[in-house]
Design an enzyme around this catalytic site. Structure first.
Site, PDB file in Angstrom:
ATOM      1  CB  VAL A 291      58.075  -2.694  49.744  1.00 57.29           C
ATOM      2  CG1 VAL A 291      58.943  -2.518  48.756  1.00 57.29           C
ATOM      3  CG2 VAL A 291      57.186  -3.723  49.510  1.00 57.29           C
ATOM      4  CB  SER A 292      54.528  -2.373  52.623  1.00 54.00           C
ATOM      5  OG  SER A 292      53.180  -2.257  53.417  1.00 54.00           O
TER       6      SER A 292
END
Length: 699
Positions: A291-292
């Site tokens: 994620v991110s």
């Protein structure tokens, strides 16, 4: 169906295999030093929760050290896993933990997972700055049906930064999970004492391998500390390497590291001591994930994958900076056509750092935004507005008018979605844009700690905002408590150019106006370096600032994504209300760029989730819980979908908007009614399409 090794196919035909030998397992040349291996029994300690289990991870009481000044490696690891898990996942009752996700969901008991953990340092060509790599091999791993998930850390976090996201999903699946801190992580260097972290997180001042030390000899370090005492250098900001340019390579190397340790553990041992590499990319299912920033790193790895290491991609809210392509536009519903998409992270983040402190006071935001009053003193916000007005950067005769204009600038001129307006004040109060602006400006410029771009440095501060030594117990715990991008774990952003003395940025008085305006002069300096122009006059930068700005521009060019995933099946899931990585500059334009580059050959699907944002952990607070749902739940769905596609041939659902239903109150637990599944056959009104060079997003 699994891929089958070419040699096996040839052998089945009866053709001689003399020219088709199985490879020996060879230690990758990019590894530095020894590999540390620890085995966990899944009872007293484990891979996923460090022995805390689902209950311990959810507890608001963190695990403690027996000796606060001298924590053991096991204690540091346990606290690091606890903090990193809770930083990304809402563990408050009712928010989905223990029902839709969490160590105990889909497993028995507390979700402890036995297995082996391997850690090492690695480097990329042209750099001698260590990057940490780790592979977790659960006891449930089946060498006859091998699988691997990448888990580069989110944000600037250390090696356990994706433990609760890609780590949890992969370990429960019985897959090996490969992690990398991708050149970020704690990596703190106390310039006063020369202390830095070893691979296991313990501190040392000895001349030995550490996660990071600044490129200063003893004389230069002493001279710097004499002028700027008690300062820290941080790996992401001050390695002089622009690590983001190599994030994709770090992920690919972590995959190769995973294959190496798997074959050391499971490969066929020969009498001469060599090991045959029986677990290979040809017979192993590999999904690039996280994620991110970790999601962005996996996307870049898939673009760079010229050896077919990766089978599919499943990422959430990726920090991806697409190459600017004006051939296509973006439009949400009947809203404006967005042509100025694909701004860089530093471009839009420095704008948020400059304008958001004033925009917090806009009438439509001031009282409605959760935690706004608690995190953002109105008097400082008013000073920011006044200073911006004096410099001609906002218009309006009253504070309300100035704040409204600041919000307009962000929404209209920078194409930041209105859906993020109620989240952005909390992020500003937590110094998110400020910390990203400082760290990435230094990283892109390949600046050293001694350069102090825009008169900013890193240090602990006292109750008055003055620089102070970091307490010993806090420094000993940095490996476990820091998110890799100060302000974090007691180390803050300091404005050395503040009126009076070097001061905590948030408490600083700017020289240009004599106002306590959150050090706006420093933030305007960063904005100028990002844009190449003086924010107030609009004139091009000159002299030293121009040189730094040009270096930053080259650094940004080096991290741009090209949009070519080589037809790999891929899923991006993003929350429309993302206030850290605005979707008109990240996920949306990446999808559009991918369509321009790959066209009908694209395997990418995009799912945009309503009422979801970047930091699920905020959903554990009033005001957020009633408005927002966990994007984390849809990230796990994305992984499930890619897995089913690769293993069973199930088609990936079309790109779509997912219409979630907020629960309305913290007292009302989330249920399936709040979290509709990504639909295999979405209503035409919910489909995201790319047509006539426009990415069209339903309202």
């Amino acid at each position: 169906m699994k891929r089958i090794m070419l040699c096996t196919l040839i052998g089945a035909t009866g053709i001689a295999l003399s020219a088709c030998k199985e490879p020996f397992n060879v230690r990758p040349a990019f590894l530095q030093g020894e590999i540390q291996m620890t085995q966990y029994d899944g009872v007293t300690d484990d891979l996923l929760t460090a022995g805390l289990g689902a209950t311990g991870i959810a507890s608001t009481t963190p695990p403690a050290f027996d000796d606060a000044l001298n924590p053991t490696p096991a204690e540091l690891r346990r606290l690091a896993i606890y903090n990193n898990y809770r930083a990304l996942v809402d563990t408050v009752p009712g928010g989905g933990y223990g029902t839709f996700f969490g160590p105990g969901v889909g497993t028995s008991g507390e979700g402890l997972i036995a297995g082996r953990e391997y850690r090492a340092y690695m480097t990329v060509p042209g750099s001698n700055v260590p990057v940490t790599v780790m592979a977790q091999v659960p006891d449930s791993f089946d060498p006859a049906q091998p699988c691997m998930i990448t888990a580069p850390s989110s944000g600037s976090r250390g090696i356990y930064g994706a433990i609760g996201t890609a780590g949890e999903w992969g370990l429960k699946k019985g897959c090996t999970v490969v992690y990398t801190d991708k050149g970020t992580g704690t990596g703190s260097h106390n310039l006063e004492t020369d202390a830095a972290q070893r691979l296991d997180g313990t501190l040392t001042t000895a001349d030995e391998p550490v996660q990071f030390r600044a490129d200063l000899n003893d004389t230069k370090r002493a001279d710097f500390s004499a002028q700027w005492p008690n300062r820290f250098a941080w790996k992401h900001a001050h390695s002089k390497q622009n690590p983001e340019a190599d994030w994709g390579r770090h992920v690919l190397q972590s995959i190769r590291f995973g294959f190496y340790v798997l074959n050391e553990q499971f490969g066929r041992k020969l009498a001469n001591g060599k090991v045959l590499a029986t677990i290979t990319p040809e017979n192993t299912r590999v999904i690039a994930s996280s994620v991110s920033n970790g999601g962005g790193a996996s996307v870049r790895a898939a673009e760079l994958d010229d050896q077919n290491l990766i089978d599919g991609v499943a990422v959430s809210e990726p920090n991806v900076n697409p190459e600017v392509d004006r051939r296509f536009t973006i439009r949400q519903g009947d809203g404006p056509v967005i042509t100025r998409h694909s701004r860089s992270l530093l471009d839009y983040t420095t704008a948020l750092a400059v304008y958001q402190g004033c925009a917090n006071l806009a009438p439509s935001v001031r009282d409605a935004a959760p935690l706004n009053a608690a995190l953002n003193p109105p008097a400082i916000g008013a000073n920011i507005c006044q200073s911006l007005a004096l410099k001609g950067l906002v218009t309006g005769a009253t504070l309300d008018e100035q704040a409204t204009d600041a919000l307009r600038i962000l929404n209209d001129e920078f194409a930041i979605q209105p859906e993020q307006n109620l989240l952005a004040p909390a992020h500003f109060g937590l110094s998110v844009a400020q910390s990203i602006s400082m760290t990435y400006a230094n990283a892109y410029a390949r600046a050293g700690v001694e350069d102090r771009l825009c008169d900013l440095s890193l240090a602990a501060t006292d109750s008055n905002g003055a620089v102070a030594p970091l307490p010993g117990a806090a420094e000993a715990a940095l490996f476990s408590t820091s998110n890799g991008i100060p302000p974090s774990a007691g180390v803050n952003l300091v404005y050395d150019g503040a009126v009076g003395q070097p001061t905590l940025l948030a408490a600083s008085v700017s020289p240009s106006d004599g106002l306590a305006d959150h050090g706006l002069d420093a933030l305007l300096c960063l904005r100028g370096l990002a844009s190449g122009r003086n924010p107030a006059s609009g004139e091009a930068l000159t002299g030293r600032d121009r040189g730094w700005s040009e270096r930053i521009a080259r650094g940004i060019d080096a991290i741009r994504a090209g949009g070519d995933l080589h037809g790999k099946p891929a899923v991006i899931v993003t929350g429309r209300s993302d206030a850290i990585l605005p979707i008109n500059h990240t996920s949306r334009p990446y999808v559009g760029l991918n369509q321009e580059v790959e066209g009908a050959g694209s395997g990418l699907r995009y799912y945009e989730v309503l009422n979801a944002h970047h930091l699920d952990v905020l959903n554990g607070f009033p005001g957020f819980a009633d408005r927002y749902v966990p994007l984390h739940h849809y990230y796990f769905q994305a992984l499930d979908l890619v897995w089913a596609h690769l293993e069973d041939g199930q088609p990936l659902p079309p790109s779509q908007v997912v219409r979630t239903v907020p629960r309305g109150s913290m007292g009302t637990p989330l249920s399936a009614a709040n979290l509709p599944d990504i639909s295999a056959d979405p209503d035409p009104a919910d489909r995201i399409v790319f047509a006539d060079n426009q990415l069209r997003i339903p309202q």
